[in-house]
Motif scaffolding. Sequence first.
Motif, PDB file in Angstrom:
ATOM      1  N   PHE A 177       0.841  -1.212   0.000  1.00  0.00           N
ATOM      2  CA  PHE A 177       0.000   0.000   0.000  1.00  0.00           C
ATOM      3  C   PHE A 177       0.865   1.246   0.000  1.00  0.00           C
ATOM      4  CE2 PHE A 177      -1.494   3.309   2.963  1.00  0.00           C
ATOM      5  CZ  PHE A 177      -2.457   3.893   2.159  1.00  0.00           C
ATOM      6  N   GLU A 178       1.852   1.278   0.880  1.00  0.00           N
ATOM      7  CA  GLU A 178       2.739   2.448   0.927  1.00  0.00           C
ATOM      8  C   GLU A 178       3.418   2.685  -0.413  1.00  0.00           C
ATOM      9  OE1 GLU A 178       4.739   3.496   4.984  1.00  0.00           O
ATOM     10  OE2 GLU A 178       5.082   1.380   4.517  1.00  0.00           O
ATOM     11  N   HIS A 179       3.897   1.623  -1.008  1.00  0.00           N
ATOM     12  CA  HIS A 179       4.565   1.748  -2.309  1.00  0.00           C
ATOM     13  C   HIS A 179       3.598   2.313  -3.349  1.00  0.00           C
ATOM     14  CE1 HIS A 179       7.105   0.855  -5.734  1.00  0.00           C
ATOM     15  NE2 HIS A 179       6.074   0.236  -6.282  1.00  0.00           N
ATOM     16  N   LEU A 180       2.388   1.777  -3.391  1.00  0.00           N
ATOM     17  CA  LEU A 180       1.389   2.273  -4.348  1.00  0.00           C
ATOM     18  C   LEU A 180       1.088   3.753  -4.116  1.00  0.00           C
ATOM     19  CD1 LEU A 180      -1.140  -0.725  -4.292  1.00  0.00           C
ATOM     20  CD2 LEU A 180       0.355  -0.080  -6.204  1.00  0.00           C
ATOM     21  N   ALA A 181       0.855   4.115  -2.867  1.00  0.00           N
ATOM     22  CA  ALA A 181       0.484   5.495  -2.546  1.00  0.00           C
ATOM     23  C   ALA A 181       1.630   6.469  -2.841  1.00  0.00           C
ATOM     24  CB  ALA A 181       0.057   5.595  -1.088  1.00  0.00           C
ATOM     25  N   HIS A 182       2.835   6.127  -2.422  1.00  0.00           N
ATOM     26  CA  HIS A 182       3.962   7.034  -2.644  1.00  0.00           C
ATOM     27  C   HIS A 182       4.325   7.134  -4.125  1.00  0.00           C
ATOM     28  CE1 HIS A 182       4.827   8.073   1.475  1.00  0.00           C
ATOM     29  NE2 HIS A 182       4.683   6.806   1.810  1.00  0.00           N
ATOM     30  N   THR A 183       4.236   6.024  -4.842  1.00  0.00           N
ATOM     31  CA  THR A 183       4.541   6.055  -6.275  1.00  0.00           C
ATOM     32  C   THR A 183       3.526   6.918  -7.008  1.00  0.00           C
ATOM     33  OG1 THR A 183       5.571   3.881  -6.199  1.00  0.00           O
ATOM     34  CG2 THR A 183       4.816   4.642  -8.352  1.00  0.00           C
ATOM     35  N   GLU A 184       2.246   6.717  -6.711  1.00  0.00           N
ATOM     36  CA  GLU A 184       1.216   7.507  -7.384  1.00  0.00           C
ATOM     37  C   GLU A 184       1.331   8.986  -7.004  1.00  0.00           C
ATOM     38  OE1 GLU A 184      -3.600   7.465  -7.831  1.00  0.00           O
ATOM     39  OE2 GLU A 184      -2.497   5.573  -8.038  1.00  0.00           O
ATOM     40  N   ARG A 185       1.658   9.266  -5.763  1.00  0.00           N
ATOM     41  CA  ARG A 185       1.821  10.659  -5.322  1.00  0.00           C
ATOM     42  C   ARG A 185       2.970  11.326  -6.079  1.00  0.00           C
ATOM     43  NH1 ARG A 185       3.766  14.891  -4.517  1.00  0.00           N
ATOM     44  NH2 ARG A 185       3.624  16.232  -2.713  1.00  0.00           N
ATOM     45  N   ARG A 186       4.091  10.614  -6.249  1.00  0.00           N
ATOM     46  CA  ARG A 186       5.225  11.169  -6.992  1.00  0.00           C
ATOM     47  C   ARG A 186       4.870  11.413  -8.460  1.00  0.00           C
ATOM     48  NH1 ARG A 186       8.022   7.655  -3.691  1.00  0.00           N
ATOM     49  NH2 ARG A 186       8.026   6.000  -5.242  1.00  0.00           N
ATOM     50  N   GLU A 187       4.084  10.528  -9.037  1.00  0.00           N
ATOM     51  CA  GLU A 187       3.769  10.617 -10.467  1.00  0.00           C
ATOM     52  C   GLU A 187       2.621  11.585 -10.770  1.00  0.00           C
ATOM     53  OE1 GLU A 187       3.027   6.538 -11.520  1.00  0.00           O
ATOM     54  OE2 GLU A 187       5.172   6.027 -11.475  1.00  0.00           O
ATOM     55  N   GLN A 188       1.661  11.707  -9.842  1.00  0.00           N
ATOM     56  CA  GLN A 188       0.451  12.471 -10.158  1.00  0.00           C
ATOM     57  C   GLN A 188       0.178  13.632  -9.219  1.00  0.00           C
ATOM     58  OE1 GLN A 188      -2.879   9.832 -10.725  1.00  0.00           O
ATOM     59  NE2 GLN A 188      -1.643   8.368 -11.853  1.00  0.00           N
ATOM     60  N   GLY A 189       0.931  13.783  -8.174  1.00  0.00           N
ATOM     61  CA  GLY A 189       0.677  14.863  -7.226  1.00  0.00           C
ATOM     62  C   GLY A 189      -0.192  14.392  -6.070  1.00  0.00           C
ATOM     63  N   GLU A 190      -0.705  15.360  -5.341  1.00  0.00           N
ATOM     64  CA  GLU A 190      -1.501  15.053  -4.148  1.00  0.00           C
ATOM     65  C   GLU A 190      -2.640  14.088  -4.468  1.00  0.00           C
ATOM     66  OE1 GLU A 190      -0.686  15.907  -1.072  1.00  0.00           O
ATOM     67  OE2 GLU A 190       1.033  16.984  -1.858  1.00  0.00           O
ATOM     68  N   LEU A 191      -2.912  13.194  -3.514  1.00  0.00           N
ATOM     69  CA  LEU A 191      -3.970  12.202  -3.684  1.00  0.00           C
ATOM     70  C   LEU A 191      -5.147  12.549  -2.782  1.00  0.00           C
ATOM     71  CD1 LEU A 191      -1.836   8.919  -3.548  1.00  0.00           C
ATOM     72  CD2 LEU A 191      -2.512  10.236  -5.568  1.00  0.00           C
ATOM     73  N   ALA A 192      -6.328  12.404  -3.334  1.00  0.00           N
ATOM     74  CA  ALA A 192      -7.546  12.602  -2.545  1.00  0.00           C
ATOM     75  C   ALA A 192      -7.696  11.426  -1.580  1.00  0.00           C
ATOM     76  CB  ALA A 192      -8.753  12.671  -3.472  1.00  0.00           C
ATOM     77  N   PRO A 193      -8.317  11.661  -0.437  1.00  0.00           N
ATOM     78  CA  PRO A 193      -8.530  10.555   0.511  1.00  0.00           C
ATOM     79  C   PRO A 193      -9.245   9.362  -0.125  1.00  0.00           C
ATOM     80  CG  PRO A 193      -9.055  12.638   1.550  1.00  0.00           C
ATOM     81  CD  PRO A 193      -8.803  12.928   0.097  1.00  0.00           C
ATOM     82  N   GLU A 194     -10.150   9.632  -1.050  1.00  0.00           N
ATOM     83  CA  GLU A 194     -10.856   8.538  -1.722  1.00  0.00           C
ATOM     84  C   GLU A 194      -9.884   7.666  -2.517  1.00  0.00           C
ATOM     85  OE1 GLU A 194     -11.749  11.810  -2.059  1.00  0.00           O
ATOM     86  OE2 GLU A 194     -13.416  11.735  -0.627  1.00  0.00           O
ATOM     87  N   ARG A 195      -8.895   8.306  -3.166  1.00  0.00           N
ATOM     88  CA  ARG A 195      -7.913   7.548  -3.942  1.00  0.00           C
ATOM     89  C   ARG A 195      -7.000   6.742  -3.022  1.00  0.00           C
ATOM     90  NH1 ARG A 195      -6.980   4.070  -7.385  1.00  0.00           N
ATOM     91  NH2 ARG A 195      -4.867   4.053  -8.229  1.00  0.00           N
ATOM     92  N   ILE A 196      -6.643   7.327  -1.896  1.00  0.00           N
ATOM     93  CA  ILE A 196      -5.833   6.584  -0.926  1.00  0.00           C
ATOM     94  C   ILE A 196      -6.626   5.363  -0.447  1.00  0.00           C
ATOM     95  CG2 ILE A 196      -4.695   6.674   1.330  1.00  0.00           C
ATOM     96  CD1 ILE A 196      -4.210   9.682   0.770  1.00  0.00           C
ATOM     97  N   GLY A 197      -7.919   5.544  -0.231  1.00  0.00           N
ATOM     98  CA  GLY A 197      -8.783   4.417   0.141  1.00  0.00           C
ATOM     99  C   GLY A 197      -8.817   3.341  -0.937  1.00  0.00           C
ATOM    100  N   ASP A 198      -8.821   3.760  -2.202  1.00  0.00           N
ATOM    101  CA  ASP A 198      -8.772   2.788  -3.311  1.00  0.00           C
ATOM    102  C   ASP A 198      -7.495   1.956  -3.238  1.00  0.00           C
ATOM    103  OD1 ASP A 198     -11.125   3.873  -4.364  1.00  0.00           O
ATOM    104  OD2 ASP A 198     -10.068   5.073  -5.884  1.00  0.00           O
ATOM    105  N   LEU A 199      -6.382   2.643  -3.018  1.00  0.00           N
ATOM    106  CA  LEU A 199      -5.091   1.948  -2.975  1.00  0.00           C
ATOM    107  C   LEU A 199      -5.016   1.008  -1.769  1.00  0.00           C
ATOM    108  CD1 LEU A 199      -2.801   4.942  -3.985  1.00  0.00           C
ATOM    109  CD2 LEU A 199      -3.537   3.018  -5.435  1.00  0.00           C
ATOM    110  N   TRP A 200      -5.551   1.450  -0.638  1.00  0.00           N
ATOM    111  CA  TRP A 200      -5.590   0.602   0.550  1.00  0.00           C
ATOM    112  C   TRP A 200      -6.419  -0.647   0.267  1.00  0.00           C
ATOM    113  CZ3 TRP A 200      -3.362  -0.458   4.955  1.00  0.00           C
ATOM    114  CH2 TRP A 200      -4.043  -1.170   5.938  1.00  0.00           C
TER     115      TRP A 200
END
Length: 187
Positions: A48-71
């Motif tokens: 989960f951490e890898h997914l969230a940090h990778t997506e944050r680096r590539e796309q910018g800030e993540l909405a809580p809903e998107r973090i929930g998707d990744l979780w």
Amino acid sequence: TASVFGETLVFGRLLDEAPTPASRLGLLAESIEGSIATVFRQVAMNRFEHLAHTERREQGELAPERIGDLWEESQAELLGDAVELTPGYRAWWSYVPHFISTPGYVYAYAYGQLLALAVYARYEEDGADFAPAYLRLLSAGGSMPPEELGAIVGIDLADPGFWDRGLDLVERQLEAAEAAAREAGRV
């Protein structure tokens, strides 16, 4: 490593002395549950951490809903169809302080557990002859890189099979639990 190794030694003694199949099953179930939490769950959290940090680096800030998707994605990968993930579970990532205060830390749990179990597997192979190498490992503490510490007890941390040594012990416990459940009439 020392504490998990010691716990595994004590567990083996308790298991050998368990008077009934039901008591063996109880001990094995507790140990397997601990392995699931310490190894498999922590790897899913690291995923989960890898997914969230990778997506944050590539796309910018993540909405809580998107973090929930990744979780949910990482947890569904772990749990499969064994557990129904309800909508409320999507926010459970927020209860883990490590994700915020010490990113990547959860991986250390899985690594440490599997390392200790691999060291225990070496003990099972060598018996009492293993003690001097194990004591050298403990004496070295954190004074050397992990690869050199592993070499003291005959473990090659660069070998992917190293991970299998710890997982093999978990698999043997699962097989023993299934046998104890059959013997106790619970299957």
